[in-house]
Design a protein around this motif. Structure first.
Motif, PDB file in Angstrom:
ATOM      1  N   ILE A  90     -42.929  50.930   8.822  1.00 57.87           N
ATOM      2  CA  ILE A  90     -41.286  50.455   9.192  1.00 57.87           C
ATOM      3  C   ILE A  90     -41.215  49.372   9.830  1.00 57.87           C
ATOM      4  O   ILE A  90     -41.992  49.007  11.123  1.00 57.87           O
ATOM      5  CB  ILE A  90     -40.586  51.474   9.473  1.00 57.87           C
ATOM      6  CG1 ILE A  90     -40.263  52.922   8.971  1.00 57.87           C
ATOM      7  CG2 ILE A  90     -38.569  51.115   9.605  1.00 57.87           C
ATOM      8  CD1 ILE A  90     -39.798  54.587   9.975  1.00 57.87           C
ATOM      9  N   VAL A  91     -41.169  48.398   8.919  1.00 60.86           N
ATOM     10  CA  VAL A  91     -40.779  46.969   9.938  1.00 60.86           C
ATOM     11  C   VAL A  91     -39.337  46.110   9.276  1.00 60.86           C
ATOM     12  O   VAL A  91     -38.535  46.455   8.920  1.00 60.86           O
ATOM     13  CB  VAL A  91     -41.583  45.573   9.547  1.00 60.86           C
ATOM     14  CG1 VAL A  91     -41.524  44.842   9.667  1.00 60.86           C
ATOM     15  CG2 VAL A  91     -43.005  46.000   9.803  1.00 60.86           C
ATOM     16  N   GLY A  92     -38.875  45.465  11.015  1.00 57.22           N
ATOM     17  CA  GLY A  92     -37.499  45.208  11.186  1.00 57.22           C
ATOM     18  C   GLY A  92     -37.065  43.692  12.067  1.00 57.22           C
ATOM     19  O   GLY A  92     -37.911  43.348  12.362  1.00 57.22           O
ATOM     20  N   THR A  93     -36.154  43.569  12.735  1.00 56.74           N
ATOM     21  CA  THR A  93     -36.005  42.835  13.267  1.00 56.74           C
ATOM     22  C   THR A  93     -35.803  43.023  15.105  1.00 56.74           C
ATOM     23  O   THR A  93     -35.099  44.023  14.750  1.00 56.74           O
ATOM     24  CB  THR A  93     -34.277  41.748  13.185  1.00 56.74           C
ATOM     25  OG1 THR A  93     -34.408  40.835  12.074  1.00 56.74           O
ATOM     26  CG2 THR A  93     -33.991  41.007  13.976  1.00 56.74           C
ATOM     27  N   CYS A  94     -36.344  42.915  15.827  1.00 64.68           N
ATOM     28  CA  CYS A  94     -35.999  43.358  17.270  1.00 64.68           C
ATOM     29  C   CYS A  94     -34.810  43.077  17.986  1.00 64.68           C
ATOM     30  O   CYS A  94     -34.319  42.403  17.619  1.00 64.68           O
ATOM     31  CB  CYS A  94     -36.836  42.692  17.673  1.00 64.68           C
ATOM     32  SG  CYS A  94     -37.265  43.132  19.241  1.00 64.68           S
TER      33      CYS A  94
ATOM     34  N   ASN B 260     -40.555  40.560  12.165  1.00 67.30           N
ATOM     35  CA  ASN B 260     -41.738  41.801  12.480  1.00 67.30           C
ATOM     36  C   ASN B 260     -41.936  42.351  13.187  1.00 67.30           C
ATOM     37  O   ASN B 260     -43.410  43.432  13.043  1.00 67.30           O
ATOM     38  CB  ASN B 260     -43.251  40.460  11.753  1.00 67.30           C
ATOM     39  CG  ASN B 260     -42.495  40.063  11.172  1.00 67.30           C
ATOM     40  OD1 ASN B 260     -42.889  39.979  10.186  1.00 67.30           O
ATOM     41  ND2 ASN B 260     -43.005  38.115  11.416  1.00 67.30           N
ATOM     42  N   ALA B 261     -41.007  43.591  14.130  1.00 70.74           N
ATOM     43  CA  ALA B 261     -41.120  44.214  14.719  1.00 70.74           C
ATOM     44  C   ALA B 261     -41.146  45.755  13.954  1.00 70.74           C
ATOM     45  O   ALA B 261     -40.898  46.008  13.295  1.00 70.74           O
ATOM     46  CB  ALA B 261     -39.849  44.680  15.560  1.00 70.74           C
ATOM     47  N   TYR B 262     -42.162  46.473  14.786  1.00 72.14           N
ATOM     48  CA  TYR B 262     -42.266  47.989  13.931  1.00 72.14           C
ATOM     49  C   TYR B 262     -41.219  48.658  14.759  1.00 72.14           C
ATOM     50  O   TYR B 262     -40.614  48.703  15.472  1.00 72.14           O
ATOM     51  CB  TYR B 262     -44.004  48.223  14.639  1.00 72.14           C
ATOM     52  CG  TYR B 262     -44.839  47.710  14.054  1.00 72.14           C
ATOM     53  CD1 TYR B 262     -45.639  47.302  12.805  1.00 72.14           C
ATOM     54  CD2 TYR B 262     -46.254  46.472  14.185  1.00 72.14           C
ATOM     55  CE1 TYR B 262     -46.528  46.816  11.548  1.00 72.14           C
ATOM     56  CE2 TYR B 262     -47.008  46.312  13.952  1.00 72.14           C
ATOM     57  CZ  TYR B 262     -47.291  46.659  12.361  1.00 72.14           C
ATOM     58  OH  TYR B 262     -48.525  45.016  12.473  1.00 72.14           O
ATOM     59  N   GLY B 263     -41.985  49.982  14.087  1.00 78.63           N
ATOM     60  CA  GLY B 263     -40.709  50.523  14.192  1.00 78.63           C
ATOM     61  C   GLY B 263     -41.124  51.208  15.788  1.00 78.63           C
ATOM     62  O   GLY B 263     -39.748  52.829  16.281  1.00 78.63           O
ATOM     63  N   ASP B 264     -42.039  51.733  16.210  1.00 80.66           N
ATOM     64  CA  ASP B 264     -42.364  52.092  17.657  1.00 80.66           C
ATOM     65  C   ASP B 264     -42.257  50.969  18.427  1.00 80.66           C
ATOM     66  O   ASP B 264     -42.039  51.279  19.434  1.00 80.66           O
ATOM     67  CB  ASP B 264     -43.385  52.686  17.634  1.00 80.66           C
ATOM     68  CG  ASP B 264     -44.916  52.210  17.344  1.00 80.66           C
ATOM     69  OD1 ASP B 264     -44.870  50.620  16.589  1.00 80.66           O
ATOM     70  OD2 ASP B 264     -46.159  52.457  17.516  1.00 80.66           O
ATOM     71  N   GLN B 265     -42.969  49.953  18.114  1.00 80.09           N
ATOM     72  CA  GLN B 265     -43.063  48.520  19.127  1.00 80.09           C
ATOM     73  C   GLN B 265     -42.810  47.294  18.611  1.00 80.09           C
ATOM     74  O   GLN B 265     -43.045  46.817  17.377  1.00 80.09           O
ATOM     75  CB  GLN B 265     -44.299  49.054  20.044  1.00 80.09           C
ATOM     76  CG  GLN B 265     -44.040  47.468  21.665  1.00 80.09           C
ATOM     77  CD  GLN B 265     -45.714  47.850  21.890  1.00 80.09           C
ATOM     78  OE1 GLN B 265     -46.580  48.203  21.499  1.00 80.09           O
ATOM     79  NE2 GLN B 265     -46.079  47.626  23.131  1.00 80.09           N
ATOM     80  N   CYS B 266     -42.131  46.405  19.768  1.00 80.08           N
ATOM     81  CA  CYS B 266     -41.866  45.240  19.258  1.00 80.08           C
ATOM     82  C   CYS B 266     -43.104  44.181  19.515  1.00 80.08           C
ATOM     83  O   CYS B 266     -43.575  44.205  20.933  1.00 80.08           O
ATOM     84  CB  CYS B 266     -40.648  44.456  19.343  1.00 80.08           C
ATOM     85  SG  CYS B 266     -40.790  42.323  19.167  1.00 80.08           S
TER      86      CYS B 266
END
Length: 700
Positions: free
Chosen positions: A144-148, A155-161
């Motif tokens: 999962i990628v989205g905005t921090c 390009n933040a991941y679902g567990d960490q930016c």
């Protein structure tokens, strides 16, 4: 654990992840200190096993397989061989280099889970998790990628930016999308099994507190930070296909959490190490070393109060080895808990953080190819600069300088002079020692102290200190020869030269013994030159290791000078990498799904002015901003501290999204998000009007 209680040692080294080769950061942080410690224990004739293996499960493996268009098994097979071959060629003396895709491991990990399940340790919880309707599968955090929500990184991941370092949950992301289909995921209920760390906290806390005096400050401090924040239940299963299948009914499509499965790999490796029925083919696959192990069962090394368990890891694995794995062992019962976890800090490269994604690393296979026969030089340099208490830096110039100015000019120079002169003056024989002068006796007395000083440092995991003491003995030998000047004395007092060179040879023999944990290849070479079988640690400190008349073998250089050319080539390679990284644009994300005009119109973006700015305590990334929006004055927490000084942005006009739902960050209520532009090099700039606008002006 008191020394008299210890009958055997189980030493583990962190399982490297099989999605790429090993680099010098891994060596400095884990494998060189672990190997040094184990070699010392063997020289002390201790009963010790040294286990490691490839960590072959988890989301990054499936991502790598998807990227390369191959199966996960093909990925792990490829890198297991690369990593195992590199360790073997470098000289890391594991008793076994195992793998978590093995049948033994799957059976062991599944059995361990089933034991806890049958005891009712786990809690079964239904939670909402993102699901990709196109791919028809639940999405692990890294899918999962989205905005921090903190720094705006898209390009933040679902567990960490990875830009601002903030730990996240997938539901924290703004506009999340699946890396499988590029589409927005939906939330669906799924059931997983959780380890109730909250209920186990008192027992875990007692365990951690018992090691306050002997664990490194970083290790104990990080554990206390987790405990002080209150432990939370942690899911031990995942909705994935690749991994150890969850061995209970109703768990189709689920595997064990990689950090439940991976540390059990130490146990499964021990089982196969002591499995006398393993085929020769299987032994070769597992890189079994022909190192004697006392006849015992695997339980002796994992379920005995007389066994000392030591985990060598990097600091990013502390919580898993000091809290989660011990909690698992406690819940199972009967297992030995780690007595020591000497985690190291990180090693940087030429002043920059080692990064596999940016190819900013010195890869072990490439080093072995570019510097054949220089394994001990790298061991020496990485131990000299070991990041034991703080991050440290590796540079190629330092690598060259330590080789030329220390290994060649101090240690190698002493050995060469003693052996060459013994051959030149006395035909390569150890001559009678004769009458000892006061200086001879002082050297003999000083020699006696080195085995204990070096051994004490090694037993307390102070490897830099131990190596420094070893080099002090080489310096003592050099000073002794320089003071006595046998090349001058030979003309007037050849009998005295016999004594001087005898003592010099005895020092060389002691250096051969004491160098074995640090410089195993050159130790073997020195024993050969001295025509001496390798000796155990207890023989060191003795001034009579070589008897009168002992015949020496041919003198050869122990170390050779490294010229500028090979070093400059390595520096240029890194410069080329840096240039390539600067030329590569940020990967473009597929266009987000269309939104309606009404959805766009719901965003309320205004011009505002920063009235005050300050760094958020105990963070590197965050600034606390006070912004005049024209409608009010509000607080916004933004992950831009690494790019802007607080005082430099006061008075700056910004674009601010003011109707973003408020969110507490580090105890501060953040009421909006400032909009930033980012170029391909990662540089940030404020998205501001080209001229001064009234605060509160609407951005459409």
């Amino acid at each position: 654990m008191e020394d008299h209680q210890i009958k055997r040692y189980t030493v583990t080294a962190a399982l490297p992840y099989t999605n790429g080769p090993v680099h010098i950061g891994h060596l400095a942080g884990v494998y060189v200190p672990a190997d040094t410690y184990v070699r010392y224990l063997r020289l002390k004739e201790k009963d010790v096993i040294f286990v490691c293996g490839s960590d072959e499960h988890g989301v990054p493996i499936t991502l790598k397989a998807r990227k390369e268009g191959v199966t996960p098994q093909e990925v792990v097979d490829k890198y297991h061989k690369i990593i195992g071959d590199s360790f073997r060629d470098f000289g890391i003396s594991f008793n076994i280099y195992h793998r978590t895709s093995s049948q033994t491991h799957h059976e062991t990990a599944a059995g361990f889970f089933r034991n806890l399940y049958d005891k009712g340790v786990f809690t079964e919880e239904s939670t909402e998790q993102y699901f990709d309707e196109s791919a028809q599968q639940f999405l692990a955090d890294r899918y999962i990628v989205g905005t921090c929500p903190v720094c705006g990184n898209e390009n933040a991941y679902g567990d960490q930016c990875e830009k601002c370092g903030t730990s996240l949950n997938p539901t924290d992301l703004i506009n999340p999308h699946s890396t499988l289909s590029g589409k927005a995921p939906v939330l669906r209920k799924t059931t997983n099994w959780f380890l109730p760390l909250d209920k186990m906290q008192p027992e875990i806390e007692t365990y951690v507190e018992s090691h306050q005096k002997d664990w490194r400050t970083t290790v104990f401090g990080q554990c206390k930070s987790w405990l002080n924040g209150g432990l939370q239940p942690r899911a031990m299963t995942r909705d994935l296909e690749w991994g150890v299948k969850v061995p209970v009914e109703g768990a189709d499509g689920k595997v064990l959490y990689v950090w439940f499965d991976a540390p059990i790999g130490y146990i499964s490796a021990t089982k196969d190490l002591l499995n006398a029925d393993l085929s020769e083919e299987k032994k070769k696959e597992y890189y079994l070393k022909n190192i004697p192990v006392k006849e015992a069962s695997w339980e002796d090394y994992w379920k005995s109060e007389e066994t000392k368990l030591v985990h060598f890891i990097g600091k990013d694995n502390i919580v898993f080895h000091c809290i989660i794995f011990p909690a698992m062992l406690m819940a199972h019962g009967g297992y030995t808990l780690a007595d020591q976890v000497p985690a190291n800090e990180f090693l940087n490269l030429e002043g920059d953080k080692i990064s596999t994604s940016r190819n900013w690393a010195v890869w072990l296979p490439e080093f072995l190819k570019d510097f054949p026969g220089k394994q001990d030089v790298l061991r020496y340099v990485l131990t000299s600069a070991a990041p034991e208490t703080k991050d440290n830096d590796f540079t190629w110039k330092d690598f060259q300088a330590r080789n030329n100015n220390e290994l060649v000019a101090i240690y190698g120079n002493f050995i060469n002079r003693v052996l060459v002169l013994s051959h030149k003056y006395f035909g390569g024989k150890a001559m009678p020692v004769g009458v000892l002068s006061q200086q001879d006796q002082e050297v003999a007395e000083q020699l006696k102290e080195f085995p204990e000083k070096i051994g004490y440092a090694l037993e307390n995991y102070r490897f830099r200190e131990a190596l420094s003491e070893f080099m002090n003995l080489a310096r003592l030998g050099n000073k002794y020869l320089a003071d006595e000047e046998p090349w001058k004395l030979i003309k007037t007092d050849p009998e005295r030269v016999q004594t001087v060179l005898n003592i010099g040879l005895q020092l060389a023999a002691n250096l051969a013994i004491l160098s074995q944990p640090f410089l195993p290849n050159s130790a073997d070479a020195l024993f050969t030159m001295l025509n001496l079988m390798p000796q155990h640690w207890k023989e060191a400190g003795n001034i009579n290791l070589l008897p009168e008349g002992h015949i020496l073998n041919e003198a050869k250089l122990l170390f050779e000078k490294i010229e500028d050319g090979p070093i400059q080539a390595q520096i240029q390679k890194l410069l080329n990498t840096k240039m390539e990284n600067e030329q590569v644009k940020l990967p473009l994300i597929e266009a987000k799904p269309n939104i309606t005009f009404e959805q766009f119109a719901a965003l309320d973006v205004r011009v505002g002015t920063i009235l005050a700015a300050e760094k958020v305590a105990k963070t590197k990334k965050l600034l606390k901003l006070s912004i005049d929006t024209g409608l009010d004055q509000r607080t916004v927490v933004s992950g831009i501290a690494e790019y802007f000084e607080p005082e430099a942005i006061i008075g700056k006009q910004v674009s601010i999204l003011i109707n973003l739902e408020p969110r507490e960050i580090k105890g501060i209520l953040s009421q909006g998000m400032i909009l930033m532009a980012e170029n391909p090099e990662g540089k940030l700039s404020f998205a501001t009007p080209s001229e001064a606008f009234t605060n509160g002006s609407v951005i459409r």
